[in-house]
Design a protein around this motif. Structure first.
Motif, PDB file in Angstrom:
ATOM      1  N   MET A   1       0.829  -1.190   0.000  1.00 35.08           N
ATOM      2  CA  MET A   1       0.000   0.000   0.000  1.00 35.08           C
ATOM      3  C   MET A   1       0.879   1.262   0.000  1.00 35.08           C
ATOM      4  SD  MET A   1      -2.381  -2.184   0.467  1.00 35.08           S
ATOM      5  CE  MET A   1      -1.974  -3.045   1.956  1.00 35.08           C
ATOM      6  N   LYS A   2       0.487   2.227  -0.796  1.00 32.05           N
ATOM      7  CA  LYS A   2       1.289   3.435  -0.931  1.00 32.05           C
ATOM      8  C   LYS A   2       0.569   4.617  -0.283  1.00 32.05           C
ATOM      9  CE  LYS A   2       4.220   5.848  -4.217  1.00 32.05           C
ATOM     10  NZ  LYS A   2       4.716   5.865  -5.606  1.00 32.05           N
ATOM     11  N   LEU A   3       1.280   5.310   0.589  1.00 33.79           N
ATOM     12  CA  LEU A   3       0.706   6.433   1.322  1.00 33.79           C
ATOM     13  C   LEU A   3       1.380   7.729   0.920  1.00 33.79           C
ATOM     14  CD1 LEU A   3       0.777   4.892   4.935  1.00 33.79           C
ATOM     15  CD2 LEU A   3      -0.967   4.590   3.167  1.00 33.79           C
ATOM     16  N   LEU A   4       0.615   8.816   0.983  1.00 37.57           N
ATOM     17  CA  LEU A   4       1.182  10.160   0.876  1.00 37.57           C
ATOM     18  C   LEU A   4       1.094  10.797   2.251  1.00 37.57           C
ATOM     19  CD1 LEU A   4       2.362  12.534  -0.691  1.00 37.57           C
ATOM     20  CD2 LEU A   4       0.015  13.279  -1.191  1.00 37.57           C
ATOM     21  N   LEU A   5       2.240  11.090   2.838  1.00 38.08           N
ATOM     22  CA  LEU A   5       2.319  11.753   4.132  1.00 38.08           C
ATOM     23  C   LEU A   5       2.569  13.233   3.898  1.00 38.08           C
ATOM     24  CD1 LEU A   5       2.647  11.835   7.243  1.00 38.08           C
ATOM     25  CD2 LEU A   5       5.044  11.203   6.895  1.00 38.08           C
ATOM     26  N   VAL A   6       1.683  14.063   4.402  1.00 40.27           N
ATOM     27  CA  VAL A   6       1.826  15.517   4.260  1.00 40.27           C
ATOM     28  C   VAL A   6       2.039  16.089   5.657  1.00 40.27           C
ATOM     29  CG1 VAL A   6       0.858  17.611   3.249  1.00 40.27           C
ATOM     30  CG2 VAL A   6       0.184  15.369   2.342  1.00 40.27           C
ATOM     31  N   GLU A   7       3.276  16.417   5.979  1.00 41.26           N
ATOM     32  CA  GLU A   7       3.666  16.808   7.338  1.00 41.26           C
ATOM     33  C   GLU A   7       4.890  17.715   7.267  1.00 41.26           C
ATOM     34  OE1 GLU A   7       4.176  17.703  10.820  1.00 41.26           O
ATOM     35  OE2 GLU A   7       2.671  16.088  10.812  1.00 41.26           O
ATOM     36  N   ASP A   8       4.782  18.918   7.872  1.00 41.00           N
ATOM     37  CA  ASP A   8       5.898  19.867   7.779  1.00 41.00           C
ATOM     38  C   ASP A   8       6.900  19.735   8.923  1.00 41.00           C
ATOM     39  OD1 ASP A   8       4.071  20.951   9.679  1.00 41.00           O
ATOM     40  OD2 ASP A   8       5.012  22.908   9.435  1.00 41.00           O
ATOM     41  N   ASP A   9       6.546  19.038   9.987  1.00 43.19           N
ATOM     42  CA  ASP A   9       7.468  18.848  11.103  1.00 43.19           C
ATOM     43  C   ASP A   9       8.443  17.716  10.742  1.00 43.19           C
ATOM     44  OD1 ASP A   9       8.537  17.656  13.609  1.00 43.19           O
ATOM     45  OD2 ASP A   9       7.295  19.188  14.564  1.00 43.19           O
ATOM     46  N   GLU A  10       9.719  18.075  10.642  1.00 44.33           N
ATOM     47  CA  GLU A  10      10.710  17.110  10.172  1.00 44.33           C
ATOM     48  C   GLU A  10      10.848  15.917  11.114  1.00 44.33           C
ATOM     49  OE1 GLU A  10      15.316  17.099   8.483  1.00 44.33           O
ATOM     50  OE2 GLU A  10      14.274  18.977   8.929  1.00 44.33           O
ATOM     51  N   ALA A  22       8.476   0.349   8.086  1.00 35.28           N
ATOM     52  CA  ALA A  22       8.768  -0.899   8.808  1.00 35.28           C
ATOM     53  C   ALA A  22       7.563  -1.824   8.826  1.00 35.28           C
ATOM     54  CB  ALA A  22       9.223  -0.586  10.232  1.00 35.28           C
ATOM     55  N   GLU A  23       6.354  -1.267   8.655  1.00 33.29           N
ATOM     56  CA  GLU A  23       5.134  -2.063   8.640  1.00 33.29           C
ATOM     57  C   GLU A  23       4.699  -2.442   7.225  1.00 33.29           C
ATOM     58  OE1 GLU A  23       3.523  -3.300  11.221  1.00 33.29           O
ATOM     59  OE2 GLU A  23       5.020  -2.460  12.580  1.00 33.29           O
ATOM     60  N   GLY A  24       5.554  -2.144   6.248  1.00 28.27           N
ATOM     61  CA  GLY A  24       5.278  -2.584   4.892  1.00 28.27           C
ATOM     62  C   GLY A  24       4.648  -1.572   3.965  1.00 28.27           C
ATOM     63  N   TYR A  25       4.415  -0.351   4.448  1.00 23.29           N
ATOM     64  CA  TYR A  25       3.831   0.677   3.606  1.00 23.29           C
ATOM     65  C   TYR A  25       4.925   1.407   2.822  1.00 23.29           C
ATOM     66  CZ  TYR A  25      -0.494   0.146   6.297  1.00 23.29           C
ATOM     67  OH  TYR A  25      -1.621  -0.357   6.876  1.00 23.29           O
ATOM     68  N   SER A  26       4.607   1.779   1.601  1.00 22.08           N
ATOM     69  CA  SER A  26       5.458   2.676   0.834  1.00 22.08           C
ATOM     70  C   SER A  26       4.974   4.099   1.119  1.00 22.08           C
ATOM     71  CB  SER A  26       5.346   2.367  -0.662  1.00 22.08           C
ATOM     72  OG  SER A  26       6.048   3.313  -1.424  1.00 22.08           O
ATOM     73  N   VAL A  27       5.906   5.001   1.453  1.00 19.76           N
ATOM     74  CA  VAL A  27       5.516   6.335   1.924  1.00 19.76           C
ATOM     75  C   VAL A  27       6.259   7.421   1.164  1.00 19.76           C
ATOM     76  CG1 VAL A  27       5.292   7.867   3.910  1.00 19.76           C
ATOM     77  CG2 VAL A  27       5.163   5.381   4.237  1.00 19.76           C
ATOM     78  N   ASP A  28       5.505   8.287   0.482  1.00 22.01           N
ATOM     79  CA  ASP A  28       6.058   9.524  -0.058  1.00 22.01           C
ATOM     80  C   ASP A  28       5.727  10.637   0.927  1.00 22.01           C
ATOM     81  OD1 ASP A  28       6.992   8.248  -2.275  1.00 22.01           O
ATOM     82  OD2 ASP A  28       5.419   8.940  -3.637  1.00 22.01           O
ATOM     83  N   TRP A  29       6.699  11.502   1.194  1.00 16.49           N
ATOM     84  CA  TRP A  29       6.534  12.532   2.222  1.00 16.49           C
ATOM     85  C   TRP A  29       6.663  13.916   1.606  1.00 16.49           C
ATOM     86  CZ3 TRP A  29      10.851  13.491   6.387  1.00 16.49           C
ATOM     87  CH2 TRP A  29      10.463  14.552   7.220  1.00 16.49           C
ATOM     88  N   ALA A  30       5.603  14.710   1.727  1.00 14.23           N
ATOM     89  CA  ALA A  30       5.597  16.098   1.263  1.00 14.23           C
ATOM     90  C   ALA A  30       5.493  17.017   2.474  1.00 14.23           C
ATOM     91  CB  ALA A  30       4.431  16.345   0.313  1.00 14.23           C
TER      92      ALA A  30
END
Length: 225
Positions: A1-10, A22-30
């Motif tokens: 499963m592919k997630l888009l994470l939108v979070e400005d706090d580094e 680590a739980e198997g998700y693919s994560v793109d971070w904006a």
């Protein structure tokens, strides 16, 4: 499963990305709303995790624009704003769930699983197709009363194929399910995972059409091997 994470706090973003991967998700971070908007227009995601306090404009504005474009991507708002009015505004803007910071990774994972079940139109935690049962919580596949432990990548590929029976998914489409922007991968990794899945489930479960991709037949494959 592919997630888009939108979070400005580094710090928060790095922690979430690491934990989810680590739980198997693919994560793109904006980190900005504009970057997230571009990502949504150029990529396919299963769920968006959306912070509200972004540096260029509000996550609520982003979500409203996304919904105006008829993009129905399931969305969980992640925010420190915890008033009833904040929750109402988030849900009215088109969010599917609302999680107040700080929260545990386990709770987020449970909400992700619940949202994925709703997306599939099933209240059950398990996904079943032609006698093959997939457990997203344990990354296990059960077939003919035999249970196989799958790697997170194997599970993601099998889930994608089960969700689109009979429809070939290209190597590029499967890679998109597995890898985020910053993931490095070798050109033959999809073939390696497919080979492993065939060994566990049987050759009849995953077919391929040269030039088109891999698919699970609509008819029940015969036997384990």
């Amino acid at each position: 499963m592919k997630l888009l994470l939108v979070e400005d706090d580094e710090m928060v973003g790095e922690s979430l990305q690491k934990g989810l991967k680590a739980e198997g998700y693919s994560v793109d971070w904006a980190m900005k709303a504009e970057d997230a908007s571009f990502a949504l227009e150029t990529n396919s995601y299963d769920i968006m995790l959306l912070d509200l306090g972004l540096p260029d404009y509000s996550g609520l504005v982003l979500l409203r624009v996304v919904r105006q474009k008829h993009n129905q991507i399931p969305t969980i708002i992640l925010t420190a704003k915890d008033s009833i009015q904040d929750r109402v505004e988030g849900l009215d803007a088109g969010s599917d769930d609302y999680l107040v910071k700080p929260f545990s990774l386990d709770e987020l994972l449970a909400r992700l699983r619940a949202l994925l079940r709703r997306k599939r139109g099933s209240a059950e935690p398990l996904l079943e197709y032609n006698g093959l049962i997939l457990n997203p919580k344990t990354f296990e596949a059960t077939l003919h009363h035999q249970t196989f432990k799958l790697s997170t990548k194997e599970f993601a590929i099998l889930m994608a194929l089960v969700e689109t029976p009979g429809a070939p998914l290209s190597k590029a489409q499967l890679e998109e399910k597995l890898y985020g922007w910053d993931d490095s991968n070798q050109s033959n990794t999809i073939e390696v995972f497919i080979h492993s899945l065939r060994k566990k489930l049987g050759q009849g479960w995953i077919k391929n059409i040269r030039g088109l991709g891999y698919f699970i037949p609509k008819d029940t494959p015969k036997g384990l091997h």
